[in-house]
Write a protein that holds these residues in place. Structure first.
Motif, PDB file in Angstrom:
ATOM      1  N   ARG A 174      -9.663 -16.579  25.595  1.00  0.00           N
ATOM      2  CA  ARG A 174     -10.879 -15.513  25.437  1.00  0.00           C
ATOM      3  C   ARG A 174     -10.654 -13.737  25.916  1.00  0.00           C
ATOM      4  O   ARG A 174     -10.595 -13.503  26.818  1.00  0.00           O
TER       5      ARG A 174
ATOM      6  N   MET B  53     -16.832  -7.315  20.837  1.00  0.00           N
ATOM      7  CA  MET B  53     -16.446  -8.034  19.955  1.00  0.00           C
ATOM      8  C   MET B  53     -15.761  -9.201  21.469  1.00  0.00           C
ATOM      9  O   MET B  53     -15.295  -8.552  22.053  1.00  0.00           O
TER      10      MET B  53
ATOM     11  N   TYR C 288     -13.264 -12.578  21.109  1.00  0.00           N
ATOM     12  CA  TYR C 288     -12.080 -13.055  20.396  1.00  0.00           C
ATOM     13  C   TYR C 288     -12.142 -14.544  21.195  1.00  0.00           C
ATOM     14  O   TYR C 288     -11.476 -14.222  22.454  1.00  0.00           O
ATOM     15  N   THR C 289     -12.323 -15.760  20.627  1.00  0.00           N
ATOM     16  CA  THR C 289     -11.347 -16.472  21.545  1.00  0.00           C
ATOM     17  C   THR C 289     -10.090 -17.701  20.719  1.00  0.00           C
ATOM     18  O   THR C 289     -10.907 -18.284  19.747  1.00  0.00           O
ATOM     19  N   PRO C 290      -9.486 -16.875  20.125  1.00  0.00           N
ATOM     20  CA  PRO C 290      -7.767 -17.991  19.627  1.00  0.00           C
ATOM     21  C   PRO C 290      -7.633 -19.555  20.028  1.00  0.00           C
ATOM     22  O   PRO C 290      -7.523 -20.513  19.005  1.00  0.00           O
TER      23      PRO C 290
ATOM     24  N   SER D  38     -13.963 -18.483  16.303  1.00  0.00           N
ATOM     25  CA  SER D  38     -13.073 -17.831  16.917  1.00  0.00           C
ATOM     26  C   SER D  38     -13.655 -16.369  17.039  1.00  0.00           C
ATOM     27  O   SER D  38     -13.052 -15.677  18.354  1.00  0.00           O
ATOM     28  N   LEU D  39     -14.352 -16.261  16.357  1.00  0.00           N
ATOM     29  CA  LEU D  39     -14.905 -14.325  16.277  1.00  0.00           C
ATOM     30  C   LEU D  39     -16.375 -14.728  16.246  1.00  0.00           C
ATOM     31  O   LEU D  39     -17.015 -14.564  15.429  1.00  0.00           O
TER      32      LEU D  39
END
Length: 601
Positions: free
Chosen positions: A359, A350, A352-354, A271-272
């Motif tokens: 996103r 960076m 970040y896709t939780p 996710s990162l």
């Protein structure tokens, strides 16, 4: 008397192009299909042979592929001409032939069977490569980095330059078969956007297994349902896939305290994804390539994806630039000269896709450069009893700093809606001093310029499934630039406009630009599709000048722009008919600080 006049100008443009097969057969044959089959000496198909097409006299192919399971290949050449066909396979002689596609009977030319003779060589050791150097998987063309690396390459950009069909321009932009690569991703994550030169110029090539070119790329999930994009992007597949941290450090130190150091750190997890790139050198290399990439945000450009018709409305804000520059310290042709360059750069990014519905992308860069250039010319000669002695020298010191950051947020607002926010800030500054000495005296100059830009864009996309798609949003840009120039002479006679008392000039510029664009894309039915477009924009620019001729005068330009129109397209195979209708209205006023209207449109 204070007055302000404005004028409105409305014009209507209609562009209509139709392809008629009965009347224009030569125009209709816009493409030729070239096919054939590769076999060996015992009539067995050769699978995986590399087939390439070149323009005559060129060394880079404009198209290439591998033969399929039946040994067959098929090219679609848009512009029939004389081409060179080359076929290569492991353990077989190369095949090369020039083909005149203008002599094709109809829309297809079949070369039949191409025979590759076996090639035998006596070798003591055999090394079998299981992977192909170039392969195609659907709309993805993959280049294996190890097949093009020769050792000693410092960045992945140096490997990309060696790949067929690739071209890297001076500013670091990449083109594939003539089409610009819009972004370069790492492990499927876009950490740099259009500023990918930072990545390609600093990432160690040993960390990359494949360079993948993705044709017909469209990142928006809703737009993919309605349009086939013509965008091209690149993905760098890391050597061990996801779930890894790759770091490289390279450093060198040499004569006269010259150093060159580079750090690249890339992390790719589920996710990162993040990266840290740093460079410090005194060898004249600018790691960020060019600050131009930070001056051109994407905004609402290209919101239609693969546009069937691009509206040529000039509603993009003017890019500001300094008006003055140093002139007195241009080094002459000389006997002795030297240059000292120092550069420091740090970049972080960076993604970040939780979850699959959200996103976040954050990136930033900072760079400082110091460039010292000195030159000297001494000449002493005699002719016909006359002697001439000449002694000139110049010294120029330029400091440049750059800083920028960008944040992108993307999320799903339901099953059929997406929202995207993109915002950024950039700061670029220059400060230079120069001294030029010659027989007439000395000229000293000082130049300082600071440029800032801030932008915000909100984009909304909504799909009506079989009824089409609506896309649009609001964009705002602001730019400020403050260049200052001073010059004076020391001794001797005046040089140009500069005197012993000195001169000074300042040209402050401000620009604010806002627009809202919306487009409705109709569904495609039996090759027939179209769209409707609506847009408005506001552009404000101010120039405040102070120099020998003007004492703190201000000039303003305000422009209001509106347009509406649409297009209809019919596609059958390789042939397309297109009609575009556009209505455009402009209201512009240009006046000075006394209220005098100096210009109207």
């Amino acid at each position: 008397m204070l007055f302000l006049r404005s004028s409105r100008e409305l014009y209507f443009r209609v562009a209509l192009s139709l392809l008629l097969a009965a009347l224009m057969p030569s125009v209709l044959r816009a493409a030729v299909i070239l096919r054939g089959r590769v076999i060996d000496s015992v009539q067995v198909p050769v699978v995986g042979a590399q087939v390439q097409l070149f323009d005559v006299g060129k060394s880079i192919p404009f198209d290439f592929l591998s033969t399929d399971g039946r040994g067959s290949f098929r090219f679609r050449v848009l512009r029939p001409r004389v081409v060179r066909l080359e076929v290569r396979a492991l353990g077989r002689e190369d095949f090369m032939q020039e083909i005149d596609l203008t002599r094709a009977s109809g829309e297809e030319m079949n070369l039949g069977d191409i025979l590759l003779h076996s090639r035998f060589e006596e070798i003591r050791e055999v090394h079998v490569e299981a992977e192909k150097s170039v392969s195609r998987r659907g709309d993805t063309v993959a280049f294996r980095v190890g097949a093009f690396a020769q050792g000693g390459e410092k960045s992945i950009e140096e490997i990309i330059k060696k790949m067929p069909g690739m071209k890297v321009e001076e500013d670091g932009k990449i083109r594939y078969l003539g089409r610009e690569v819009e972004k370069v991703m790492v492990g499927g994550a876009d950490m740099f956007g259009r500023n990918y030169q930072l990545l390609t110029k600093n990432l160690d090539p040993t960390a990359v297994h494949e360079v993948q070119v993705l044709e017909h790329f469209e990142e928006n999930r809703l737009l993919r349902r309605h349009r086939q994009s013509e965008r091209v992007v690149m993905n760098l597949a890391l050597a061990r896939g996801r779930g890894q941290l790759i770091g490289t450090l390279r450093a060198g130190y040499g004569y006269r305290n010259v150093h060159d150091a580079q750090l690249s750190l890339v992390g790719v997890f589920n996710s990162l994804q993040f990266n840290v790139l740093a460079n410090s050198n005194q060898v004249g290399v600018s790691p960020a390539a060019s600050a131009a990439a930070w001056q051109a945000p994407q905004g609402l450009r290209g919101i239609s994806g693969g546009d069937i018709a691009r509206v040529g409305v000039r509603d993009v804000a003017m890019r500001l630039s300094p008006i003055v520059g140093m002139q007195g310290a241009q080094a002459p042709l000389n006997d002795a000269r030297r240059r000292q360059n120092m550069s420091h750069m740090l970049s972080v990014g960076m993604v970040y896709t939780p979850s699959s519905k959200f996103r976040m992308n954050v990136s930033g860069v900072g760079q400082f450069e110091r460039d010292l250039y000195a030159s000297e010319l001494i000449s002493d000669w005699e002719f016909n009893g006359q002697s001439l002695y000449r002694h000139e020298s110049s010294r120029r010191l330029l400091r440049t700093y750059l800083g920028g950051g960008r944040v992108t947020l993307e999320g799903q607002a339901g099953e059929n809606a997406d929202v995207r926010y993109d915002g950024g800030y950039s700061l670029i500054g220059d400060r230079g001093t120069s001294v030029g000495e010659h027989a007439a005296g000395e000229l000293r100059e000082v130049l300082a310029a600071r440029w800032q830009r801030m932008d915000h864009t909100v984009l909304y996309t909504h799909s009506f499934d079989s009824l089409g798609l609506l896309r649009g949003g609001v964009e705002w840009q602001s730019q400020w630039i403050d260049p200052r120039y001073e010059a004076r002479t020391v001794g001797g006679v005046p040089l140009g406009l500069a005197t012993n008392e000195g001169i000074a000039a300042c040209y402050n510029q401000i620009s604010h630009f806002a627009r809202s664009n919306w487009v409705y894309i109709a569904p495609t039915y039996r090759g027939l599709t179209g769209d409707a477009r609506l847009g408005v924009s506001y552009d404000y620019r101010r120039l405040r000048a102070s120099d020998l001729w003007t004492s703190d005068a201000a000039y303003d330009l305000k422009t209001y722009n509106a347009y509406a129109g649409g297009s209809i397209s019919y596609t059958y195979g390789a042939f397309k008919a297109l009609a575009l209708v556009l209505g455009h209205a402009v209201n512009a006023t240009f006046f000075d600080d006394r209220g005098t209207n100096a210009f109207k449109r």
